[in-house]
Design an enzyme around this catalytic site. Structure first.
Site, PDB file in Angstrom:
ATOM      1  CB  VAL A  16      -0.908  -0.129   1.067  1.00  0.00           C
ATOM      2  CG1 VAL A  16      -1.670   1.225   1.348  1.00  0.00           C
ATOM      3  CG2 VAL A  16      -1.918  -1.076   1.185  1.00  0.00           C
ATOM      4  N   GLY A  17       1.918   1.205   0.909  1.00  0.00           N
ATOM      5  CA  GLY A  17       2.704   2.565   0.899  1.00  0.00           C
ATOM      6  C   GLY A  17       3.403   2.759  -0.106  1.00  0.00           C
ATOM      7  CB  SER A 108      -8.516  -4.835   6.751  1.00  0.00           C
ATOM      8  OG  SER A 108      -8.932  -6.171   6.270  1.00  0.00           O
ATOM      9  CB  CYS A 110     -10.891  -8.950   8.020  1.00  0.00           C
ATOM     10  SG  CYS A 110      -9.797  -7.916   8.621  1.00  0.00           S
ATOM     11  CE1 TYR A 137      -4.191  -6.632   9.864  1.00  0.00           C
ATOM     12  CE2 TYR A 137      -6.263  -7.024   9.125  1.00  0.00           C
ATOM     13  CZ  TYR A 137      -4.969  -6.437   9.004  1.00  0.00           C
ATOM     14  OH  TYR A 137      -4.886  -5.298   7.974  1.00  0.00           O
ATOM     15  N   PRO A 164     -10.099  -0.640   2.844  1.00  0.00           N
ATOM     16  CG  PRO A 164      -7.741  -0.746   2.394  1.00  0.00           C
ATOM     17  CD  PRO A 164      -8.734  -0.323   3.449  1.00  0.00           C
ATOM     18  CB  THR A 165     -12.149  -4.606  -1.113  1.00  0.00           C
ATOM     19  OG1 THR A 165     -12.412  -6.142  -1.042  1.00  0.00           O
ATOM     20  CG2 THR A 165     -11.399  -4.090  -2.322  1.00  0.00           C
ATOM     21  CG  LEU A 167      -5.723  -3.509  -1.114  1.00  0.00           C
ATOM     22  CD1 LEU A 167      -5.050  -2.691   0.165  1.00  0.00           C
ATOM     23  CD2 LEU A 167      -6.514  -2.632  -2.001  1.00  0.00           C
ATOM     24  NE  ARG A 210     -11.927 -13.725   1.279  1.00  0.00           N
ATOM     25  CZ  ARG A 210     -12.776 -14.835   1.782  1.00  0.00           C
ATOM     26  NH1 ARG A 210     -13.990 -14.721   1.383  1.00  0.00           N
ATOM     27  NH2 ARG A 210     -12.278 -15.264   2.968  1.00  0.00           N
ATOM     28  CG  ASP A 270     -13.811 -22.331   2.376  1.00  0.00           C
ATOM     29  OD1 ASP A 270     -12.677 -22.679   1.661  1.00  0.00           O
ATOM     30  OD2 ASP A 270     -14.678 -23.033   2.215  1.00  0.00           O
TER      31      ASP A 270
HETATM   32  P1  GDP Z   1      -9.085 -13.675   3.852  1.00  0.00           P
HETATM   33  O1  GDP Z   1      -9.475 -12.722   2.507  1.00  0.00           O
HETATM   34  O2  GDP Z   1      -8.603 -12.782   4.879  1.00  0.00           O
HETATM   35  O3  GDP Z   1      -9.873 -14.806   4.044  1.00  0.00           O
HETATM   36  O4  GDP Z   1      -7.402 -14.249   3.174  1.00  0.00           O
HETATM   37  P2  GDP Z   1      -6.682 -14.730   2.113  1.00  0.00           P
HETATM   38  O5  GDP Z   1      -6.501 -13.878   0.805  1.00  0.00           O
HETATM   39  O6  GDP Z   1      -5.439 -15.338   2.692  1.00  0.00           O
HETATM   40  O7  GDP Z   1      -7.499 -16.137   1.635  1.00  0.00           O
HETATM   41  C1  GDP Z   1      -8.987 -15.854   0.918  1.00  0.00           C
HETATM   42  C2  GDP Z   1      -9.448 -17.236   0.383  1.00  0.00           C
HETATM   43  O8  GDP Z   1      -8.455 -17.693  -0.270  1.00  0.00           O
HETATM   44  C3  GDP Z   1      -9.621 -18.213   1.524  1.00  0.00           C
HETATM   45  O9  GDP Z   1     -10.694 -19.049   1.291  1.00  0.00           O
HETATM   46  C4  GDP Z   1      -8.322 -19.264   1.324  1.00  0.00           C
HETATM   47  O10 GDP Z   1      -8.567 -20.358   1.743  1.00  0.00           O
HETATM   48  C5  GDP Z   1      -8.432 -19.141  -0.031  1.00  0.00           C
HETATM   49  N1  GDP Z   1      -7.223 -19.588  -0.784  1.00  0.00           N
HETATM   50  C6  GDP Z   1      -7.006 -20.593  -1.663  1.00  0.00           C
HETATM   51  N2  GDP Z   1      -5.627 -21.068  -1.999  1.00  0.00           N
HETATM   52  C7  GDP Z   1      -5.150 -20.105  -1.297  1.00  0.00           C
HETATM   53  C8  GDP Z   1      -3.702 -19.961  -0.970  1.00  0.00           C
HETATM   54  O11 GDP Z   1      -2.785 -20.579  -1.692  1.00  0.00           O
HETATM   55  N3  GDP Z   1      -3.127 -19.069  -0.251  1.00  0.00           N
HETATM   56  C9  GDP Z   1      -4.068 -18.184   0.699  1.00  0.00           C
HETATM   57  N4  GDP Z   1      -3.707 -17.086   1.366  1.00  0.00           N
HETATM   58  N5  GDP Z   1      -5.338 -18.278   0.469  1.00  0.00           N
HETATM   59  C10 GDP Z   1      -5.803 -19.340  -0.483  1.00  0.00           C
END
Ligand code: GDP
Length: 314
Positions: A16-17, A108, A110, A137, A164-165, A167, A210, A270
């Site tokens: 971001v920065g 964020s 979340c 967090y 933000p959503t 990124l 997402r 998930d």
């Molecule tokens: P979140 O948006 O806080 O849940 O964080 P992440 O971006 O780490 O994960 C988003 C989703 O992507 C979750 O459902 C994960 O299980 C899925 N995912 C699938 N494959 C991956 C991977 O290789 N790395 C991460 N970080 N998430 C994954």
């Protein structure tokens, strides 16, 4: 902001920065105060006080944070809550003490409840239970919003909070254990292509949805908010479109040109089923993103090839 104002970008080396610095430079702002993590430990109250007393910045973008993907948040939750609370306490308080004209705090998506109404409007804050994988967090980030709001109310400080959503973009973290999904899958698919593997592993079920915003769009929105928005509470920054992790995997495979099979590792979480932000508030004051997800992925993949893959001899 005037071109001569001193602007402190906390966390300028991160995803971001670094985008904020690029955007400031492109808009003619060159009087920037920047400190690497090695030069300044933002969790240290004394060090932060010293910086603000010495330089007295006019504007602050608080983009420094301990961040990570679903697994890192779960396994290292003590670091995530402690470091974020310390960084934001120090920077927000010293911004008030030294008379900063305006501060923008970054949170964020979340921070919103796990089962918030979709798309998620700012009013959903604190209306239900958080997603357990990133609750510590998220609680730190909610505390940051409340700090900004409280300093605004009690001291009339012009501190705002942007949410933000998800990124992505250049300078992202591509480490498979700690990264977010988009850079993780980009790297996994790239590696599978180079190694001629038949399959690529996706965590979870592939069903969660997402929303992804390209980092230069976020930086553009943040400069816009610095200039055009002064109010309490969070303001969402998103693009208004979400996709499933499976659809994202297919899009990445298309850009990277990989034709293997997808395998799901259901032992991984998930997380939240869906988190798409309602951006009506931001739309109304006149900001829209410019970069489509496919374009953003192409730009990020080119950066990855030049800056990350090279180091692995791929
Ligand atoms: P979140 O948006 O806080 O849940 O964080 P992440 O971006 O780490 O994960 C988003 C989703 O992507 C979750 O459902 C994960 O299980 C899925 N995912 C699938 N494959 C991956 C991977 O290789 N790395 C991460 N970080 N998430 C994954």
């Amino acid at each position: 902001m005037e071109k001569s104002d001193l602007i402190y970008v906390a966390g300028h080396a991160g995803l971001v920065g670094s985008a904020i610095v690029r955007s400031l430079n492109q808009s003619g702002f060159h009087n920037l105060l920047l400190r690497t993590h090695a030069e300044l430990d933002l969790t240290c109250q004394h060090a932060v006080e010293k910086l603000f007393q010495e330089y007295r910045p006019d504007y602050v973008f608080l983009a420094a944070a301990k961040v990570g993907g679903i697994l890192a948040n779960w396994e290292r939750s003590a670091e995530f809550i402690y470091e974020n609370l310390m960084i934001q306490n120090n920077v927000i308080h010293q911004s008030y003490v030294s008379g900063v004209k305006k501060l923008l705090f970054l949170g964020s998506s979340c921070i919103y409840p796990k089962f918030a109404n979709q798309p998620i409007s700012e009013d959903e804050l604190l209306s239900g239970k958080l997603e357990p994988t990133n609750e510590p967090y998220a609680i730190a980030k909610i505390a940051g919003i409340k700090l900004c709001d409280s300093y605004r109310r009690q001291y009339q400080a012009n501190f705002i909070s942007a949410m933000p959503t998800n990124l992505y973009g250049p300078n992202d973290n591509f480490d498979l254990e700690t990264s977010h999904v988009l850079p993780a899958l980009m790297r996994k698919i790239h590696d599978a292509k180079v190694n001629e593997d038949d399959t690529v592993v996706v965590w979870g079920s592939g069903q969660p949805r997402r929303e992804f915003l390209y980092i230069d769009d976020l930086a553009d929105a943040l400069l816009f908010l610095m200039g055009n928005y002064s109010s309490e509470g969070p303001i969402n920054v998103g693009c208004g479109l979400d996709i499933s992790i499976l659809e994202l995997t297919h899009l990445l495979m298309e850009v990277i040109s990989y034709q293997g099979l997808i395998e799901f590792d259901q032992s991984k979480p998930d997380g939240t089923p869906r988190k798409m932000l309602d951006t009506t508030k931001l739309d109304k004051i006149g900001w829209r993103p410019k970069v489509s997800l496919k374009e953003g992925i192409e730009l990020t993949y080119n950066w990855f090839l030049d800056n990350v893959a090279k180091h692995f001899g791929q």
